[in-house]
Design a protein around this motif. Structure first.
Motif, PDB file in Angstrom:
ATOM      1  N   HIS A 145      27.349 -20.876   6.277  1.00 51.33           N
ATOM      2  CA  HIS A 145      26.476 -21.226   7.250  1.00 51.33           C
ATOM      3  C   HIS A 145      26.936 -21.132   8.558  1.00 51.33           C
ATOM      4  CE1 HIS A 145      23.270 -23.195   4.858  1.00 51.33           C
ATOM      5  NE2 HIS A 145      23.978 -22.929   3.867  1.00 51.33           N
ATOM      6  N   LEU A 146      28.350 -20.842   8.868  1.00 56.75           N
ATOM      7  CA  LEU A 146      28.884 -20.425  10.168  1.00 56.75           C
ATOM      8  C   LEU A 146      28.417 -19.037  10.471  1.00 56.75           C
ATOM      9  CD1 LEU A 146      32.254 -22.296  10.383  1.00 56.75           C
ATOM     10  CD2 LEU A 146      30.449 -22.695  11.934  1.00 56.75           C
ATOM     11  N   VAL A 147      28.486 -18.189   9.235  1.00 54.41           N
ATOM     12  CA  VAL A 147      28.101 -17.059   9.398  1.00 54.41           C
ATOM     13  C   VAL A 147      26.584 -16.787   9.713  1.00 54.41           C
ATOM     14  CG1 VAL A 147      27.856 -14.726   8.198  1.00 54.41           C
ATOM     15  CG2 VAL A 147      29.976 -16.222   8.166  1.00 54.41           C
ATOM     16  N   PHE A 148      25.987 -17.749   9.282  1.00 49.79           N
ATOM     17  CA  PHE A 148      24.233 -17.672   9.567  1.00 49.79           C
ATOM     18  C   PHE A 148      24.103 -18.057  11.198  1.00 49.79           C
ATOM     19  CE2 PHE A 148      20.274 -20.316   9.917  1.00 49.79           C
ATOM     20  CZ  PHE A 148      19.681 -19.408   9.595  1.00 49.79           C
ATOM     21  N   GLY A 149      24.876 -19.052  11.429  1.00 49.04           N
ATOM     22  CA  GLY A 149      24.965 -19.446  12.838  1.00 49.04           C
ATOM     23  C   GLY A 149      25.161 -18.205  13.579  1.00 49.04           C
ATOM     24  N   LEU A 150      26.401 -17.430  13.441  1.00 47.20           N
ATOM     25  CA  LEU A 150      26.703 -16.154  14.226  1.00 47.20           C
ATOM     26  C   LEU A 150      25.582 -15.161  13.837  1.00 47.20           C
ATOM     27  CD1 LEU A 150      28.786 -14.446  15.390  1.00 47.20           C
ATOM     28  CD2 LEU A 150      29.500 -13.483  13.319  1.00 47.20           C
ATOM     29  N   GLY A 151      24.895 -15.038  12.866  1.00 47.94           N
ATOM     30  CA  GLY A 151      23.565 -14.368  12.744  1.00 47.94           C
ATOM     31  C   GLY A 151      22.522 -14.823  13.776  1.00 47.94           C
ATOM     32  N   LEU A 152      22.328 -16.198  13.777  1.00 52.04           N
ATOM     33  CA  LEU A 152      21.350 -16.425  14.776  1.00 52.04           C
ATOM     34  C   LEU A 152      21.665 -15.758  16.112  1.00 52.04           C
ATOM     35  CD1 LEU A 152      20.967 -20.297  13.475  1.00 52.04           C
ATOM     36  CD2 LEU A 152      18.964 -18.434  13.471  1.00 52.04           C
ATOM     37  N   TYR A 153      22.878 -16.166  16.748  1.00 53.68           N
ATOM     38  CA  TYR A 153      23.250 -15.616  17.868  1.00 53.68           C
ATOM     39  C   TYR A 153      23.185 -14.114  18.006  1.00 53.68           C
ATOM     40  CZ  TYR A 153      26.067 -13.969  21.902  1.00 53.68           C
ATOM     41  OH  TYR A 153      26.319 -13.298  22.795  1.00 53.68           O
ATOM     42  N   LEU A 154      23.689 -13.377  16.986  1.00 59.39           N
ATOM     43  CA  LEU A 154      23.436 -11.787  17.050  1.00 59.39           C
ATOM     44  C   LEU A 154      22.227 -11.279  17.287  1.00 59.39           C
ATOM     45  CD1 LEU A 154      26.620 -10.865  14.813  1.00 59.39           C
ATOM     46  CD2 LEU A 154      26.520 -10.667  17.304  1.00 59.39           C
ATOM     47  N   SER A 155      21.261 -12.143  16.281  1.00 54.32           N
ATOM     48  CA  SER A 155      19.866 -11.526  16.100  1.00 54.32           C
ATOM     49  C   SER A 155      19.191 -11.862  17.471  1.00 54.32           C
ATOM     50  CB  SER A 155      19.111 -12.184  14.917  1.00 54.32           C
ATOM     51  OG  SER A 155      19.759 -12.060  13.893  1.00 54.32           O
ATOM     52  N   ALA A 156      19.349 -12.967  18.234  1.00 60.48           N
ATOM     53  CA  ALA A 156      18.733 -13.384  19.275  1.00 60.48           C
ATOM     54  C   ALA A 156      19.265 -12.507  20.571  1.00 60.48           C
ATOM     55  CB  ALA A 156      18.827 -14.844  19.843  1.00 60.48           C
ATOM     56  N   ALA A 157      20.696 -11.980  20.426  1.00 56.60           N
ATOM     57  CA  ALA A 157      21.342 -11.108  21.650  1.00 56.60           C
ATOM     58  C   ALA A 157      20.285  -9.836  21.520  1.00 56.60           C
ATOM     59  CB  ALA A 157      22.697 -10.907  21.392  1.00 56.60           C
ATOM     60  N   VAL A 158      20.421  -9.401  20.193  1.00 58.46           N
ATOM     61  CA  VAL A 158      19.848  -7.881  19.948  1.00 58.46           C
ATOM     62  C   VAL A 158      18.309  -8.027  20.727  1.00 58.46           C
ATOM     63  CG1 VAL A 158      18.905  -6.348  18.380  1.00 58.46           C
ATOM     64  CG2 VAL A 158      21.192  -7.269  18.227  1.00 58.46           C
ATOM     65  N   LEU A 159      17.598  -8.933  20.093  1.00 61.81           N
ATOM     66  CA  LEU A 159      16.070  -9.069  20.598  1.00 61.81           C
ATOM     67  C   LEU A 159      16.001  -9.420  22.227  1.00 61.81           C
ATOM     68  CD1 LEU A 159      14.950 -11.163  17.674  1.00 61.81           C
ATOM     69  CD2 LEU A 159      14.369  -8.895  18.086  1.00 61.81           C
ATOM     70  N   SER A 160      16.875 -10.191  22.714  1.00 56.50           N
ATOM     71  CA  SER A 160      16.794 -10.402  23.992  1.00 56.50           C
ATOM     72  C   SER A 160      16.885  -9.027  24.844  1.00 56.50           C
ATOM     73  CB  SER A 160      17.930 -11.293  24.622  1.00 56.50           C
ATOM     74  OG  SER A 160      19.160 -10.769  24.709  1.00 56.50           O
ATOM     75  N   ARG A 161      17.547  -8.008  24.315  1.00 56.15           N
ATOM     76  CA  ARG A 161      18.005  -6.571  25.040  1.00 56.15           C
ATOM     77  C   ARG A 161      16.694  -5.681  24.652  1.00 56.15           C
ATOM     78  NH1 ARG A 161      22.489  -9.128  24.198  1.00 56.15           N
ATOM     79  NH2 ARG A 161      24.096  -8.897  25.672  1.00 56.15           N
ATOM     80  N   LEU A 162      15.761  -6.010  24.033  1.00 53.60           N
ATOM     81  CA  LEU A 162      14.521  -5.245  23.648  1.00 53.60           C
ATOM     82  C   LEU A 162      13.596  -5.371  24.556  1.00 53.60           C
ATOM     83  CD1 LEU A 162      14.473  -5.346  19.711  1.00 53.60           C
ATOM     84  CD2 LEU A 162      15.787  -3.416  21.224  1.00 53.60           C
TER      85      LEU A 162
END
Length: 162
Positions: A145-162
């Motif tokens: 679930h910490l990896v899931f949390g990291l995935g939340l951040y990474l996914s949001a970060a990628v989307l914020s740059r699009l």
């Protein structure tokens, strides 16, 4: 007011985070670490309309047609719901300019769902208490679930740059 673009962003954050978690689970399996079979989650869901909430253990319950697909659907649906809850707690500003700490904290908090809902319902007891290695299983769930949390951040970060 929430726009369709914002709803899509949140859904994509949830899907992306779940994909990151699945990549982690794939790596664990490759390393010989046992991980959850999503067909068992589908089996649990498939028994709900039949009035069966708890199993001891779920692996002994009768198979349900389409249980693997149902399990994956619930897995990704849950990821989207968890992303929506994070954004509802942090605000849409977080989704547009994400930071790591809230995502990791929320990822850690989401471990409560398997420990106190899914594991007891599937026959493993609260926090895996009915398994041979409860602490190990709880720590593995927390790591996932910490990896899931990291995935939340990474996914949001990628989307914020699009």
């Amino acid at each position: 007011m929430t726009s369709l673009q914002d709803i899509s962003r949140v859904a994509l954050i949830g899907v992306g985070a779940t994909l990151v978690m699945d990549g982690w689970l794939w790596l664990l399996r490759r390393l010989g670490v046992p991980t959850l079979n999503f067909a068992l989650i589908g089996r649990w869901v498939g028994h709900l309309p039949r009035g069966r909430l708890r199993h001891a253990p779920i692996g002994a319950a009768a198979a349900v047609p389409g249980e693997l697909a149902l399990g994956w659907l619930l897995h990704y649906g849950t990821g989207i719901v968890f992303a929506a809850l994070l954004v509802s707690l942090q605000g849409l500003g977080w989704a547009r300019q994400p930071t790591l700490a809230p995502a990791l904290a929320w990822g850690a908090a989401t471990v409560l769902a398997p420990l106190f809902v899914m594991q007891p319902a599937m026959g493993a007891g609260i926090a895996s208490s009915k398994t041979p290695t409860p602490l190990k299983n709880c720590l593995r769930s927390l790591a996932n679930h910490l990896v899931f949390g990291l995935g939340l951040y990474l996914s949001a970060a990628v989307l914020s740059r699009l």
